[in-house]
Design an enzyme around this catalytic site. Structure first.
Site, PDB file in Angstrom:
ATOM      1  N   LEU A   9     126.153  18.169 -18.921  1.00  0.00           N
ATOM      2  CA  LEU A   9     126.142  19.063 -20.076  1.00  0.00           C
ATOM      3  C   LEU A   9     124.747  19.147 -20.687  1.00  0.00           C
ATOM      4  CD1 LEU A   9     129.453  17.584 -21.425  1.00  0.00           C
ATOM      5  CD2 LEU A   9     129.194  19.866 -20.449  1.00  0.00           C
ATOM      6  N   PRO A  10     124.458  20.224 -21.445  1.00  0.00           N
ATOM      7  CA  PRO A  10     123.075  20.465 -21.866  1.00  0.00           C
ATOM      8  C   PRO A  10     122.594  19.685 -23.079  1.00  0.00           C
ATOM      9  CG  PRO A  10     124.466  22.299 -22.528  1.00  0.00           C
ATOM     10  CD  PRO A  10     125.327  21.395 -21.688  1.00  0.00           C
ATOM     11  N   THR A  22     121.669  14.170 -20.145  1.00  0.00           N
ATOM     12  CA  THR A  22     120.661  13.463 -20.929  1.00  0.00           C
ATOM     13  C   THR A  22     120.980  13.664 -22.394  1.00  0.00           C
ATOM     14  OG1 THR A  22     119.014  13.873 -19.202  1.00  0.00           O
ATOM     15  CG2 THR A  22     118.195  13.192 -21.355  1.00  0.00           C
ATOM     16  N   LYS A  66     116.125   7.367 -18.641  1.00  0.00           N
ATOM     17  CA  LYS A  66     115.951   8.801 -18.370  1.00  0.00           C
ATOM     18  C   LYS A  66     114.922   9.423 -19.317  1.00  0.00           C
ATOM     19  CE  LYS A  66     116.416  12.911 -16.752  1.00  0.00           C
ATOM     20  NZ  LYS A  66     117.602  13.740 -16.887  1.00  0.00           N
ATOM     21  N   LYS A 105     114.004  19.311 -25.607  1.00  0.00           N
ATOM     22  CA  LYS A 105     115.041  18.446 -26.186  1.00  0.00           C
ATOM     23  C   LYS A 105     114.863  17.008 -25.735  1.00  0.00           C
ATOM     24  CE  LYS A 105     118.683  17.987 -23.957  1.00  0.00           C
ATOM     25  NZ  LYS A 105     119.242  17.068 -22.919  1.00  0.00           N
TER      26      LYS A 105
END
Length: 300
Positions: A64-65, A94, A169, A238
């Site tokens: 998912l974003p 992430t 990450k 982001k």
């Protein structure tokens, strides 16, 4: 084993295709009906909601974003937390350590284990099963899904504490963001000085200046001016913001990260959040009045 996968975007869809190619039974959901239809054409079963996925699969993967999307899919009104069959959630997105720990606690209250397991390697890595997967969470749960994760790439158990995979990450993506921005800046300088951008990339890749940006991103998407590597500028921005937030909590230096962040914020503003992240070269080009163009017909 029945596998659920929620989120069929640039990364999620090729991962779904990879799992189908390796023989896994797959039930999928995405907010976009056309994305579900594409997965069904590959042999996946369609679900009507995240909860429906979790009614039909013990192991559910999510790609998912944003952290907000991850929270909604996991714990919202139709979230996987309400599924009757799910035993574990593998969060491939992430979302940052804070959200990962929050999700792990909420799911644990319902008897659902969670592995935060963000991935790196881009669309090509998702397509070919060569991703790096950075997992953290219970060791026994990691062991139970390792064969599945190995279908997607090379998994690593970073730590058993929730959120550690997310920290890894963010470190990875800050490095990727920094090298892409730096490569854009130096290529623009070289072009302004009269150097051929293709020759510059060849020399960098033969020497100590080589990075993933020079070896892959620039040859594939910047020099040919296609800007189609497959990752959005807004998502990289982001991720850099999440890194800065975590570093601030830890009290670690961020001088370089803050400089990198300014370049990504500027690119998001000028090119838009949905632009390919290789367009980071464009603000540098605009400032210098040159174009980093490696197409042969432009160099003759």
């Amino acid at each position: 084993m029945d596998i659920g996968l929620i989120g069929l975007g640039n990364m999620g869809f090729p991962m779904a295709a990879r799992l189908r190619e390796t023989g896994h039974r797959l039930v999928v959901f995405d907010a976009r009906a056309e994305s579900i239809d594409r997965a069904v054409a590959l042999g996946a079963a369609a679900a009507t909601s995240p909860a429906d996925v979790a009614d039909r699969a013990e192991t559910v993967l999510t790609s998912l974003p944003t952290p907000q999307a991850a929270l909604e899919v996991a714990t919202g009104r139709e979230g996987v937390i309400h599924g009757s069959r799910i035993r574990r959630l593998v969060e491939l997105s992430t979302i940052g350590p804070h959200t990962a720990r929050q999700l792990a606690a909420l799911l644990a209250d319902r008897g659902i284990a969670m592995l935060d397991c963000p991935v790196s390697g881009g669309v090509a890595g998702a397509r070919h099963g060569t991703l790096a997967l950075m997992a953290s969470g219970p060791a026994d749960e990691y062991s139970s899904v390792t064969p599945l994760l190995e279908m997607l790439g090379r998994p690593y158990l970073v730590a058993t504490e929730p959120g550690a995979g997310q920290t890894m990450k963010l470190i990875n993506n800050l490095m990727a963001a920094a090298t892409l921005a730096a490569t854009a800046e130096v290529l623009v300088m070289g072009v302004k000085a009269g150097l051929d951008p293709t020759v510059m990339i060849d020399v960098l890749n033969a020497g100590s200046g080589a990075t993933h940006a020079s070896r892959d991103k620039f040859p594939r998407s910047v020099l040919p001016r296609t800007f189609d590597f497959g990752f959005a500028t807004g998502l990289m921005t982001k991720d850099v913001r999440l890194y800065l937030e975590e570093a601030a909590k830890l009290g670690t230096p961020t001088e370089l990260a803050e400089t990198v962040a300014r370049s990504w914020e500027a690119t998001t503003e000028s090119e838009g959040p949905d632009s390919d992240f290789t367009t980071i070269v464009k603000p540098f080009e605009a400032a210098a009045g040159v174009i980093v163009d490696g197409r042969r017909d432009r160099r003759t």
